[in-house]
Design an enzyme around this catalytic site. Structure first.
Site, PDB file in Angstrom:
ATOM      1  N   LYS A  63     -55.650  48.823 -18.692  1.00 58.05           N
ATOM      2  CA  LYS A  63     -56.342  47.668 -18.113  1.00 58.05           C
ATOM      3  C   LYS A  63     -57.176  46.926 -19.153  1.00 58.05           C
ATOM      4  CE  LYS A  63     -54.623  47.951 -14.010  1.00 58.05           C
ATOM      5  NZ  LYS A  63     -53.681  46.930 -13.535  1.00 58.05           N
ATOM      6  N   TYR A 102     -55.110  54.968 -17.999  1.00 57.57           N
ATOM      7  CA  TYR A 102     -55.189  53.838 -17.063  1.00 57.57           C
ATOM      8  C   TYR A 102     -56.254  52.846 -17.540  1.00 57.57           C
ATOM      9  CZ  TYR A 102     -56.027  51.142 -12.825  1.00 57.57           C
ATOM     10  OH  TYR A 102     -56.186  50.106 -11.937  1.00 57.57           O
ATOM     11  N   SER A 158     -56.144  43.276 -12.447  1.00 59.26           N
ATOM     12  CA  SER A 158     -56.616  44.229 -13.443  1.00 59.26           C
ATOM     13  C   SER A 158     -57.428  45.296 -12.709  1.00 59.26           C
ATOM     14  CB  SER A 158     -57.443  43.505 -14.503  1.00 59.26           C
ATOM     15  OG  SER A 158     -57.945  44.405 -15.459  1.00 59.26           O
ATOM     16  N   THR A 211     -56.362  51.763  -0.344  1.00 61.03           N
ATOM     17  CA  THR A 211     -54.906  51.620  -0.338  1.00 61.03           C
ATOM     18  C   THR A 211     -54.355  52.974  -0.779  1.00 61.03           C
ATOM     19  OG1 THR A 211     -54.791  50.914  -2.649  1.00 61.03           O
ATOM     20  CG2 THR A 211     -55.145  49.200  -0.995  1.00 61.03           C
ATOM     21  N   ASP A 215     -37.806  45.706 -11.352  1.00 63.48           N
ATOM     22  CA  ASP A 215     -38.509  46.745 -12.096  1.00 63.48           C
ATOM     23  C   ASP A 215     -39.166  46.029 -13.265  1.00 63.48           C
ATOM     24  OD1 ASP A 215     -39.397  48.773 -13.710  1.00 63.48           O
ATOM     25  OD2 ASP A 215     -37.473  49.832 -13.834  1.00 63.48           O
TER      26      ASP A 215
END
Length: 274
Positions: free
Chosen positions: A152, A148, A134, A183, A56
């Site tokens: 980044k 988010y 990234s 994905t 983790d």
């Protein structure tokens, strides 16, 4: 010559795809995930070539323990692929404190902890390559991905700085900046804020329309050879965009930014003072 590669977030997506590509060509891979049962198929197929480890990345102590296990097992770490992370969708105002902190904890601090864990090993070797996954959203932004985007942007500054601090030690850094890929990053791996402020509905609708086009999503398989090329080159790029959307978006954005910089040049210089 085979390499020893440490990949985080290797249970699915880019992580698992790239791990198998490395294994297929004979590299040794330490593959980490929260749930290593997802790596059982690779272990069965590649045996001692792969070292699956539970990790983790939010747990700093655990990252150091894992790095030590990898060094002891394989004898070193040539390449770190810092891949663990997830997406958080929703407007900035609708994001809770817990959601924002958890996003930064994994995407930024998780990357920091893993980098800190491998740097002593790479310093001792006087060689190494840190590859950070990234996003092109570390260079620009999209609505509904505010936290988010911020995570980044932070990762970009972190890895670029590490590169300047370690170059004299033979340690290189590369930021891979993908656009969206097919994905599960935007699917089961993603989290959503509660969408309860109706004033933002037009933004949500516009975003949904834009992302429904199949043409914007890259093919994950197409990233395999470029990824291997980054690992193999003697002079890897500091940054590399993955995908045509990323390339065209960032090219246009930086062209316009340079124009603004030049248009306001005199004001910028004047602001410095004497």
């Amino acid at each position: 010559m085979s390499k020893i590669v440490f990949i985080t977030g290797a249970s699915k997506g880019f992580g698992k795809l790239w791990a198998e590509a490395l294994l297929q060509r004979g590299d040794k891979v330490a593959a980490t995930a929260r749930n290593i049962s997802a790596l059982a198929d690779l272990k069965e197929k590649y045996g001692d070539q792969i070292l699956p480890l539970k990790l983790d990345v939010n747990n700093r102590e655990e990252t150091f323990e894992v790095a030590e296990k990898i060094e002891k097992h394989f004898g070193g770490i040539d390449v770190l692929v810092n891949n663990a992370g997830y997406g958080l969708f929703g407007t900035t105002e609708e994001t809770t404190e817990q959601q924002a902190r958890e996003q930064m904890e994994t995407n930024f601090f998780g990357s920091l902890w893993v980098a800190q864990a491998v740097l002593p090993i790479m310093r001792k070797q006087k060689s190494g390559h840190i590859i950070q996954v990234s996003s092109f959203l570390g260079l620009t932004t999209l609505p509904l991905l505010g936290i988010y985007n911020a995570s980044k942007f932070a990762v970009e500054g972190l890895i670029e700085t590490i590169g300047t601090e370690t170059a004299h030690l033979g340690i290189k850094t590369t930021l891979i900046e993908p656009n969206g890929y097919a994905t599960d990053w935007a699917g089961t791996s993603a989290f959503q804020t509660s969408a309860d402020i109706s004033d933002y509905n037009p933004v949500r609708e516009s975003f949904s329309e834009a992302t429904n086009s199949q043409d914007i999503w890259g093919n994950p398989e197409a990233t395999v050879q470029p990824f291997l090329d980054i690992i193999d080159t003697q002079n890897p790029p500091q940054r590399l965009l993955f995908g045509k959307i990323a390339y065209h978006s960032i090219h246009e954005i930086y062209t316009n930014r340079l124009k603004d910089i030049e248009n306001w040049k005199e004001v910028s210089i004047k602001a410095h003072g004497a």
